[in-house]
Design a protein around this motif. Structure first.
Motif, PDB file in Angstrom:
ATOM      1  N   GLU A 213       2.234   7.731 -24.678  1.00 24.93           N
ATOM      2  CA  GLU A 213       1.494   8.646 -25.548  1.00 24.93           C
ATOM      3  C   GLU A 213       1.810   8.359 -27.011  1.00 24.93           C
ATOM      4  O   GLU A 213       2.861   7.785 -27.326  1.00 24.93           O
TER       5      GLU A 213
ATOM      6  N   HIS B 106      -2.606  11.327 -25.528  1.00 20.99           N
ATOM      7  CA  HIS B 106      -2.088  10.899 -24.227  1.00 20.99           C
ATOM      8  C   HIS B 106      -2.867   9.694 -23.704  1.00 20.99           C
ATOM      9  O   HIS B 106      -4.096   9.689 -23.698  1.00 20.99           O
TER      10      HIS B 106
ATOM     11  N   TYR C 256      -3.824  13.755 -17.207  1.00 21.23           N
ATOM     12  CA  TYR C 256      -2.820  13.798 -18.273  1.00 21.23           C
ATOM     13  C   TYR C 256      -3.476  13.824 -19.656  1.00 21.23           C
ATOM     14  O   TYR C 256      -2.962  14.457 -20.586  1.00 21.23           O
TER      15      TYR C 256
ATOM     16  N   GLU D 234      -0.222  20.022 -28.133  1.00 21.47           N
ATOM     17  CA  GLU D 234      -0.455  19.884 -26.692  1.00 21.47           C
ATOM     18  C   GLU D 234      -0.212  21.187 -25.939  1.00 21.47           C
ATOM     19  O   GLU D 234      -0.938  21.500 -24.999  1.00 21.47           O
TER      20      GLU D 234
ATOM     21  N   HIS E  85       2.981  17.212 -32.331  1.00 24.10           N
ATOM     22  CA  HIS E  85       2.509  16.866 -30.980  1.00 24.10           C
ATOM     23  C   HIS E  85       2.739  18.040 -30.023  1.00 24.10           C
ATOM     24  O   HIS E  85       1.834  18.460 -29.292  1.00 24.10           O
TER      25      HIS E  85
HETATM   26 ZN    ZN Z   1       2.457  14.778 -25.019  1.00 27.31          ZN
END
Ligand code: ZN
Length: 315
Positions: A182, A151, A143, A296, A292
């Motif tokens: 997170e 994360h 993750y 990501e 974010h």
């Molecule tokens: Zn995230």
């Protein structure tokens, strides 16, 4: 504006700027700001991932499309150009993805923090994305590959089911709660994500199919400190195109009336009040979530083809 939304949010000239493309082929910029707790989390994650066979995919210097970063730095989009979390607006989104800006954040009625994004990921397929959503929750280190600075951890309610390759993606993934932690900005949030079938959150499955979408990683979410109260709706839809997989995302955090259809949604207003998250706080959270999401998914688009080629045969 009588409802407290700054006037600049609802005015003129946002349209053209918001319609920039955020495709990964465009000019990129390094992410130059991470809150101090995220810098510390990165160091911890780097150490934890070092012995894993996929450590090579742990990115040290994330970059994002310059146009995308600038478009959200310029301030909130007009709420009039956003989708609400009603079933009617979800249908409008599915039918007319191209009519919405590729990026933006704002605050809607409720108040409700709102984020939208759309990107095309060259070299990525929806098959890879389905694999990612059942492979990444099995170890927190996996993750962290997704967003190394933000994360912290993830686990699922039923790891045996999500790991069971004899089942379909839908059988493994839906209604198998993801417990994630997170950073959204400098705030570490524990979030319980209830990924569901599209129809359970009000998406029309026939319409999704007609529009060519072949993955939905959508659902409703609760904060870890109040797991019985829905505070967020998240929509992620993917479809394959000649340029790569198109990924369409929407997030609503707050007390929009349409959120009351989800478990405990009627109790969300009291919870947000208790947490001191008012309109300004939700607008700020929406911007942080927008950054974010941009970071990501841009990063995932880069690492996913390599991870899939190397590890998908094992799980
Ligand atoms: Zn995230």
């Amino acid at each position: 504006m009588s409802d407290g939304i700054p006037e600049s949010v609802t005015q003129q000239d946002r349209g053209a700027r918001n319609h920039v493309r955020s495709d990964l082929g465009s000019a990129a910029t390094p992410v130059t700001y991470f809150a101090v707790p995220m810098q510390q989390q990165f160091a911890a994650n780097e150490q934890a991932v070092a012995t894993k066979p996929y450590a090579g995919a742990f990115a040290h210097d994330p970059t994002v499309p310059l146009d995308w970063a600038k478009s959200i730095q310029d301030g909130p989009m007009s709420p009039d150009e956003a989708n609400s979390p009603t079933e009617a607006d979800l249908a409008a989104l599915v039918a007319n993805v191209d009519s919405y800006a590729d990026s933006g954040y704002t605050v809607l009625e409720g108040p409700t923090g709102y984020v939208q994004s759309r990107m095309v990921m060259p070299g990525v397929t929806s098959e890879m994305m389905r694999w990612w959503f059942v492979w990444s929750p099995l170890e927190s280190e996996r993750y962290t590959l997704w967003f190394p600075q933000a994360h912290i951890s993830n686990w699922v309610e039923d790891p045996d089911r999500i790991a069971d390759t004899s089942l379909s993606f839908e059988e493994r993934f839906y209604n198998n709660v993801n417990y994630v932690k997170e950073y959204i900005g400098s705030q570490a949030l524990p979030i319980e994500i209830h990924f569901t079938t599209p129809s359970e959150i009000g998406l029309d499955e026939a319409a999704l199919k007609a529009a060519g979408f072949t993955i939905s990683a959508s659902g409703y979410c609760c904060f870890g400190m109040a797991p019985e109260i829905t505070t967020m709706l998240m929509v992620h839809l993917g479809r394959d195109t000649d340029q790569g997989m198109e990924w369409v995302s929407r997030y609503w955090i707050g007390t929009h009336p349409a959120m009351r259809r989800f478990p405990g949604g009627d109790k969300a207003a009291a919870l947000f009040e208790k947490l001191g998250m008012d309109k300004d706080g939700l607008l700020n959270l929406a911007y942080e979530l927008s950054v974010h999401d941009m970071t990501e998914y841009t990063n995932l688009a880069r690492i996913l083809p390599g991870l899939f080629a190397r590890f998908s045969k094992e799980a």
